[in-house]
Design a protein around this motif. Structure first.
Motif, PDB file in Angstrom:
ATOM      1  N   TYR A   1      -8.940  -7.715 -42.444  1.00  0.00           N
ATOM      2  CA  TYR A   1      -9.032  -6.611 -41.483  1.00  0.00           C
ATOM      3  C   TYR A   1      -9.989  -6.954 -40.345  1.00  0.00           C
TER       4      TYR A   1
ATOM      5  N   SER B   1      -8.929  -7.176 -36.447  1.00  0.00           N
ATOM      6  CA  SER B   1      -9.582  -6.269 -35.491  1.00  0.00           C
ATOM      7  C   SER B   1     -10.020  -7.000 -34.229  1.00  0.00           C
TER       8      SER B   1
ATOM      9  N   ASP C   1      -5.472  -3.440 -32.427  1.00  0.00           N
ATOM     10  CA  ASP C   1      -5.620  -2.252 -33.258  1.00  0.00           C
ATOM     11  C   ASP C   1      -4.544  -2.249 -34.338  1.00  0.00           C
TER      12      ASP C   1
ATOM     13  N   GLU D   1      -3.491  -0.977 -38.593  1.00  0.00           N
ATOM     14  CA  GLU D   1      -3.750  -0.233 -39.822  1.00  0.00           C
ATOM     15  C   GLU D   1      -3.423  -1.155 -40.988  1.00  0.00           C
TER      16      GLU D   1
ATOM     17  N   SER E   1      -3.120  -1.330 -45.343  1.00  0.00           N
ATOM     18  CA  SER E   1      -3.085  -0.578 -46.591  1.00  0.00           C
ATOM     19  C   SER E   1      -2.525  -1.470 -47.682  1.00  0.00           C
TER      20      SER E   1
ATOM     21  N   GLY F   1      -1.791   0.349 -35.065  1.00  0.00           N
ATOM     22  CA  GLY F   1      -2.785   1.408 -35.140  1.00  0.00           C
ATOM     23  C   GLY F   1      -2.129   2.777 -35.076  1.00  0.00           C
TER      24      GLY F   1
ATOM     25  N   THR G   1       0.451   5.464 -40.208  1.00  0.00           N
ATOM     26  CA  THR G   1       0.069   5.707 -41.593  1.00  0.00           C
ATOM     27  C   THR G   1       0.987   6.757 -42.199  1.00  0.00           C
TER      28      THR G   1
ATOM     29  N   ASN H   1      -2.196   3.031 -50.373  1.00  0.00           N
ATOM     30  CA  ASN H   1      -1.463   3.308 -49.137  1.00  0.00           C
ATOM     31  C   ASN H   1      -0.973   4.748 -49.055  1.00  0.00           C
TER      32      ASN H   1
ATOM     33  N   SER I   1      -3.870   8.418 -47.121  1.00  0.00           N
ATOM     34  CA  SER I   1      -3.887   9.197 -45.880  1.00  0.00           C
ATOM     35  C   SER I   1      -3.035  10.455 -46.003  1.00  0.00           C
TER      36      SER I   1
END
Length: 270
Positions: A166, A170, A174, A176, A178, A190, A193, A220, A223
């Motif tokens: 990650y 980064s 951007d 995400e 999981s 980004g 989710t 995952n 969220s």
């Protein structure tokens, strides 16, 4: 709770499906009961449209469906895409180059197609739903195949390296991240989710989080479990999912989804 819940969102693997990837009859009965009561039931999976189609037909899902770990929402009846959050084309190759630092087996999904790199035919055949993927042959071919359209990247790697991965990603954009299982990590754009997909579905149906019940078993799923008014984790789920839940459903192999729906929504013990 029957009058309160308007939408049920469920993960598939380890949640709605048994370990052998079949659907327990009580889960099918629960979806039917919800449909008759005017409650939408929506699958939410890392799979794309093609990989979800068989489960959609079998289970009788007839509203919005979520794929690519929340990066994709489409209509069950038509396959029409409602929402697609994709990794920017200029970030695909840098992301793949970073992934190669941590593992040499990768897959990618678009709304409707898939690609893979580094798996043997035997390994792919053992993973239901993945054996239809064509082998890219080389990293360059893999990148070229997915560069212009990519919703989800996955890399098989040591789970302990999740944070360093990650951190490296980064530095280039951007993303995400999981993980549904301990052997691979999902990488999305980004904002893509399961939780954001639930929010988009809530807006579509004109309801709020308090009207949504979510089922999950893995990291995952966190969220959407945090987003939902009623969060249900499976008995067989990861500890993080259980900690985020309001209720714990029986094991997925026992039809835990269906049993929990009948108990929590309809007040019936099955």
């Amino acid at each position: 709770m029957k009058d309160k819940i308007k939408l049920i969102v469920t993960d598939l693997d380890g949640t709605f499906l048994s370990d052998d990837k079949t659907v327990p009859q009580i889960n099918l009965d629960a979806v039917k009961a919800c449909r008759e009561a005017g409650i939408h039931v929506c699958p939410c999976s890392a799979r794309n449209i093609g990989m979800l189609s068989a489960f959609i037909r079998e289970a009788g899902f007839d509203g919005l469906c979520m794929g690519c770990n929340g990066g994709l929402i489409f209509h069950a009846a038509t396959g029409e895409v409602f929402r697609s959050v994709q990794i920017a084309p200029e970030l695909v190759e840098p992301a793949v180059r970073v992934m190669l630092k941590y593992g040499n087996k990768m897959s990618a999904m678009t709304n409707r197609s898939s690609a893979r790199y580094g798996f043997s035919k035997e390994e792919m055949a053992a993973r239901k739903g993945m054996s239809v993927m064509e082998d890219s042959g080389s990293v360059e071919n893999f990148i070229n195949t997915i560069r212009e359209e990519c919703n989800l990247l996955s890399v098989w790697m040591d789970h302990e390296q999740h944070l360093p991965l990650y951190t490296d990603l980064s530095d280039i954009g951007d993303f995400e991240l999981s993980a549904a299982d301990l052997d691979h990590v999902h990488i999305m754009a980004g904002g893509a989710t399961k939780g954001s997909a639930c929010a988009a579905a809530a807006e579509y149906y004109g309801i709020g989080p308090e009207n949504i019940m979510c089922f999950g078993d893995g990291k995952n799923d966190l969220s959407m479990l945090y987003y939902a008014g009623v969060a249900v984790a499976m008995e067989n789920g990861m500890v993080q999912a259980k900690e985020a839940a309001d209720y714990i459903a029986p094991n997925n192999n026992e039809g835990g989804f269906g049993k929990a729906v009948f108990k929590l929504v309809f007040g019936e013990d099955r």
